[in-house]
Motif scaffolding. Sequence first.
Motif, PDB file in Angstrom:
ATOM      1  N   PHE A  89      -1.214  -6.523   3.837  1.00 27.36           N
ATOM      2  CA  PHE A  89      -2.114  -5.368   4.000  1.00 27.36           C
ATOM      3  C   PHE A  89      -1.399  -4.167   4.583  1.00 27.36           C
ATOM      4  O   PHE A  89      -0.233  -4.247   4.988  1.00 27.36           O
ATOM      5  CB  PHE A  89      -3.350  -5.741   4.830  1.00 27.36           C
ATOM      6  N   HIS A  90      -2.116  -3.053   4.589  1.00 24.04           N
ATOM      7  CA  HIS A  90      -1.607  -1.766   5.062  1.00 24.04           C
ATOM      8  C   HIS A  90      -2.263  -1.485   6.410  1.00 24.04           C
ATOM      9  O   HIS A  90      -3.488  -1.455   6.500  1.00 24.04           O
ATOM     10  CB  HIS A  90      -2.019  -0.696   4.042  1.00 24.04           C
ATOM     11  N   GLY A  91      -1.491  -1.326   7.452  1.00 26.32           N
ATOM     12  CA  GLY A  91      -2.098  -1.105   8.763  1.00 26.32           C
ATOM     13  C   GLY A  91      -1.079  -0.744   9.822  1.00 26.32           C
ATOM     14  O   GLY A  91       0.130  -0.841   9.618  1.00 26.32           O
ATOM     15  N   GLY A 140      -3.456   1.043   0.285  1.00 25.39           N
ATOM     16  CA  GLY A 140      -3.404   1.621   1.634  1.00 25.39           C
ATOM     17  C   GLY A 140      -4.282   2.857   1.741  1.00 25.39           C
ATOM     18  O   GLY A 140      -5.197   3.059   0.931  1.00 25.39           O
ATOM     19  N   ASN A 141      -3.995   3.714   2.711  1.00 27.74           N
ATOM     20  CA  ASN A 141      -4.844   4.890   2.905  1.00 27.74           C
ATOM     21  C   ASN A 141      -4.568   5.987   1.872  1.00 27.74           C
ATOM     22  O   ASN A 141      -5.453   6.783   1.568  1.00 27.74           O
ATOM     23  CB  ASN A 141      -4.713   5.437   4.333  1.00 27.74           C
ATOM     24  N   HIS A 142      -3.365   6.044   1.321  1.00 30.06           N
ATOM     25  CA  HIS A 142      -3.074   7.063   0.303  1.00 30.06           C
ATOM     26  C   HIS A 142      -3.466   6.622  -1.104  1.00 30.06           C
ATOM     27  O   HIS A 142      -3.732   7.453  -1.961  1.00 30.06           O
ATOM     28  CB  HIS A 142      -1.589   7.448   0.319  1.00 30.06           C
ATOM     29  N   GLY A 158       2.563  -2.598   5.286  1.00 28.99           N
ATOM     30  CA  GLY A 158       2.921  -1.257   4.842  1.00 28.99           C
ATOM     31  C   GLY A 158       2.286  -0.276   5.786  1.00 28.99           C
ATOM     32  O   GLY A 158       1.374  -0.633   6.544  1.00 28.99           O
ATOM     33  N   HIS A 159       2.759   0.922   5.780  1.00 24.13           N
ATOM     34  CA  HIS A 159       2.249   2.091   6.511  1.00 24.13           C
ATOM     35  C   HIS A 159       3.347   2.771   7.320  1.00 24.13           C
ATOM     36  O   HIS A 159       3.548   3.967   7.191  1.00 24.13           O
ATOM     37  CB  HIS A 159       1.059   1.785   7.410  1.00 24.13           C
ATOM     38  N   PHE A 160       4.051   2.029   8.162  1.00 21.38           N
ATOM     39  CA  PHE A 160       5.119   2.653   8.938  1.00 21.38           C
ATOM     40  C   PHE A 160       6.350   2.828   8.050  1.00 21.38           C
ATOM     41  O   PHE A 160       6.717   1.916   7.307  1.00 21.38           O
ATOM     42  CB  PHE A 160       5.473   1.808  10.155  1.00 21.38           C
ATOM     43  N   GLY A 172       0.779  -1.244   0.000  1.00 17.24           N
ATOM     44  CA  GLY A 172       0.000   0.000   0.000  1.00 17.24           C
ATOM     45  C   GLY A 172       0.806   1.287   0.000  1.00 17.24           C
ATOM     46  O   GLY A 172       2.014   1.287   0.166  1.00 17.24           O
ATOM     47  N   ASP A 173       0.071   2.382  -0.232  1.00 13.37           N
ATOM     48  CA  ASP A 173       0.664   3.713  -0.384  1.00 13.37           C
ATOM     49  C   ASP A 173       1.735   3.725  -1.487  1.00 13.37           C
ATOM     50  O   ASP A 173       2.786   4.352  -1.350  1.00 13.37           O
ATOM     51  CB  ASP A 173       1.211   4.256   0.939  1.00 13.37           C
ATOM     52  N   LEU A 174       1.398   3.047  -2.582  1.00 16.21           N
ATOM     53  CA  LEU A 174       2.298   3.019  -3.734  1.00 16.21           C
ATOM     54  C   LEU A 174       2.325   4.398  -4.391  1.00 16.21           C
ATOM     55  O   LEU A 174       3.360   4.867  -4.833  1.00 16.21           O
ATOM     56  CB  LEU A 174       1.801   1.950  -4.716  1.00 16.21           C
TER      57      LEU A 174
END
Length: 372
Positions: A158-160, A90-92, A195-197, A58-60
């Motif tokens: 996953f993204h978290g 992800g969130n982005h 992903g995320h951090f 995520g957040d690619l």
Amino acid sequence: MHIARMRLVHCADVHLDAAFVGLGLPAARRRRAALRQAFHRVVQTAVDIGADALTVGGDLYEDLRSQRETTAFLQEETERASCPVLIAPGNHDYWHPGSLYARERWPSNVHIFSSSEFTEVEVAGWRIFGAAHLKPKGTGNLIGSFRVPKGGPAIALFHGSERGQLPFQGEGKEDHAPFTESEISKCGFQYALMGHFHTPRVTPWLTYPGNPEPLTFGEQGARGAAVLVFDDERPQERPQVEIASLSTFSVSDLEVDISECSHSDSILDQIEQALPENPLVACRVRLTGELGEGVRLNPTELLARLRKEDRSIDLVVACRPHLDLDFLRQAPDARGQFVRALMARPDFDSEVVQAALVAGLNALLGEEPALL
Ligand SMILES: [Mn+2]
């Protein structure tokens, strides 16, 4: 039937098209180019090691800023990977009908997870379960209520935000899709690709690869992608994980004492001498010390002169102004009144009152926001 070993290249948080706020346009453009180079190298790593899959946590890219070119770039690169490319938004880069993920055509080797429920993709006889963010914020725990169906070893993608890690990952990191590490095994997963951090972190249960290219100052240390080797003959053993360093830029914090500078040009010289020659080191320069009498410091002007071509430089003004307070407090005008009012405060020496003193005097003198 399982193939005994599975090799993955796992990346996350590339943030293609990121704004790089505060660096100036040419530098920001250069940094965005470096984000693409970073993803290009991630793909190259997958090609070089003959990875069974490339996974993206995520957040690619950044949905609100995604440029048309980004699509073409991603289509070309993911195809070039010549292995399955699994993307868990992800969130982005959350999945929605207008997202690049939904509205563009993707090469046949690309699988984009589009449900917040985990769904399964088989890679080299292994089961990889991915889930997507479907909104930019407010995504709850994605993993907690899921139970892996019976079968071979299963890996989550996953993204978290792993809650136990939040304190390590700095302030301001939002609690998107929070979960705890213990939930990974409770759900029946053997491992989680995250992903995320943005700080790389490898534990016996999960890998956060971090962003492959620095996005802000303070992101020191190797940046890249994770190379993971899973071996199902030893399913209880943790995968081997290595973080391959792939970044173009590095970030650095410098301190420059300007107490000895007798005019604004010498401040510029002093900073330039301190800057590393390598333009691929992005520098945050913190100015310290006390300004000499009559020396003017205008950070905006200084930055414009320092940012030759596309150098990534930021300034933090932490130096004290030279103020003749005995003189200023006696001024028969608003300046005197202002200085006297502040000096009467018990917290006069505090950073915030000192900053107010400088800002107020600048305003009263009709100056640009700058130090006296
Ligand atoms: Mn994120």
